[in-house]
Motif scaffolding. Sequence first.
Motif, PDB file in Angstrom:
ATOM      1  N   UNK A 217       0.864  -1.196   0.000  1.00 33.63           N
ATOM      2  CA  UNK A 217       0.000   0.000   0.000  1.00 33.63           C
ATOM      3  C   UNK A 217       0.896   1.240   0.000  1.00 33.63           C
ATOM      4  N   UNK A 218       0.868   1.976  -1.110  1.00 38.39           N
ATOM      5  CA  UNK A 218       1.644   3.216  -1.203  1.00 38.39           C
ATOM      6  C   UNK A 218       0.743   4.359  -0.749  1.00 38.39           C
ATOM      7  N   UNK A 240       6.850  -5.834 -12.366  1.00 37.76           N
ATOM      8  CA  UNK A 240       6.830  -5.638 -10.916  1.00 37.76           C
ATOM      9  C   UNK A 240       5.391  -5.740 -10.402  1.00 37.76           C
ATOM     10  N   UNK A 241       5.233  -6.135  -9.140  1.00 37.34           N
ATOM     11  CA  UNK A 241       3.874  -6.203  -8.583  1.00 37.34           C
ATOM     12  C   UNK A 241       3.259  -4.810  -8.469  1.00 37.34           C
ATOM     13  N   UNK A 242       1.945  -4.758  -8.443  1.00 37.93           N
ATOM     14  CA  UNK A 242       1.234  -3.469  -8.388  1.00 37.93           C
ATOM     15  C   UNK A 242       0.644  -3.293  -6.991  1.00 37.93           C
ATOM     16  N   UNK A 243       1.157  -2.334  -6.231  1.00 35.39           N
ATOM     17  CA  UNK A 243       0.571  -2.111  -4.908  1.00 35.39           C
ATOM     18  C   UNK A 243      -0.763  -1.367  -5.017  1.00 35.39           C
ATOM     19  N   UNK A 244      -1.453  -1.306  -3.888  1.00 33.04           N
ATOM     20  CA  UNK A 244      -2.638  -0.441  -3.813  1.00 33.04           C
ATOM     21  C   UNK A 244      -2.132   0.966  -3.492  1.00 33.04           C
ATOM     22  N   UNK A 245      -2.927   1.988  -3.815  1.00 35.15           N
ATOM     23  CA  UNK A 245      -2.490   3.377  -3.560  1.00 35.15           C
ATOM     24  C   UNK A 245      -3.509   4.128  -2.719  1.00 35.15           C
ATOM     25  N   UNK A 246      -3.002   5.026  -1.911  1.00 34.39           N
ATOM     26  CA  UNK A 246      -3.872   5.965  -1.189  1.00 34.39           C
ATOM     27  C   UNK A 246      -3.204   7.338  -1.277  1.00 34.39           C
ATOM     28  N   UNK A 247      -3.823   8.233  -2.045  1.00 30.99           N
ATOM     29  CA  UNK A 247      -3.282   9.593  -2.175  1.00 30.99           C
ATOM     30  C   UNK A 247      -4.036  10.480  -1.197  1.00 30.99           C
ATOM     31  N   UNK A 248      -3.333  10.918  -0.189  1.00 31.15           N
ATOM     32  CA  UNK A 248      -4.028  11.646   0.877  1.00 31.15           C
ATOM     33  C   UNK A 248      -3.910  13.158   0.704  1.00 31.15           C
ATOM     34  N   UNK A 249      -4.767  13.865   1.418  1.00 30.93           N
ATOM     35  CA  UNK A 249      -4.734  15.334   1.377  1.00 30.93           C
ATOM     36  C   UNK A 249      -3.386  15.809   1.927  1.00 30.93           C
TER      37      UNK A 249
END
Length: 293
Positions: A217-218, A240-249
């Motif tokens: 989780x990036x 490469x594996x694909x992580x999940x993403x969370x782009x925060x404020x």
Amino acid sequence: MAMSDPVVTRFAPSPSGHLHLGHAYAAMVAHNAAREAGGRFLLRIEDIDGFRRRAVYEEAIQEDLRWLGLEWDGPVLRQSERGEAYAAALDQLRDLGLLYPCFCSRADIRAEVADSVHAHHGPLGPLYPGLCRGLSLDEAQTRVTEGEPHALRLAMDRAIEVANERAGGPLFWHDRDAGAVEARPRDLGDVVLARKELATSYHLAVTVDDAFQGITLVTRGDDLFPATHVHRLLQALLDLPVPEYHHHRRITGADGQPLATRDGATALVALREGGWSPEDVREAVRPATPRKS
Ligand code: GLU
């Protein structure tokens, strides 16, 4: 990501100055996402730029994180020690025929963009106008052999074709807020993946290291959302594996602008010396809570 995979997150600051409230928030988001899931929280120092005071700031970063109670797992990874991994990734892309040398200076590019009515602008600024894309292999090779300074750019259109062929269609990533996002790396143009003075770029180093560290989780600021499109493309090209993403404020200052390292006033070390506690920091970055001045 399978449900049973452990969550692994990272905080990845550049040691270019002292951490401020915005960094504290970013580190907390990553730390809490890992701890709430019983996962691991890693620390990576993004020091590819050869910062002059790297060691001083790295020490300060570690001190700030410990003060905040954000203990990381395992050893710290430093990008300055990862040159071989970046070179190997560049070789893979070169073997796919997706890199070309670019001899343009920043001034050349600025002049070309200013002169062209067709210049394209992406979310991170004007796109490279492609001056060196059309050089013959012979000319490019001769100039490289003669030692002319150059960067290596990704031939974006071709790279997208290769990646889509491999994936059997367009690329997607999963974003915790936005859901399934289709990657649109073309919006960033022929990005630089290495420069003469720097054997890698942000895009390449982050993508290679997130995979190397097993990040699932990036979490990062929403200003980097456009960059994720390129990282997703590089993952497809480099297998490469694909992580999940969370782009925060991002945390803003009194002027409404996101905090920057140059705004020393919110440096954690200054706040600490001014009597703030870690709890005060948590309060200050809590959503919808008025910030202490
Ligand atoms: N090193 C980057 C920064 O300090 C963050 C990299 C990332 O999260 O991808 O903004």
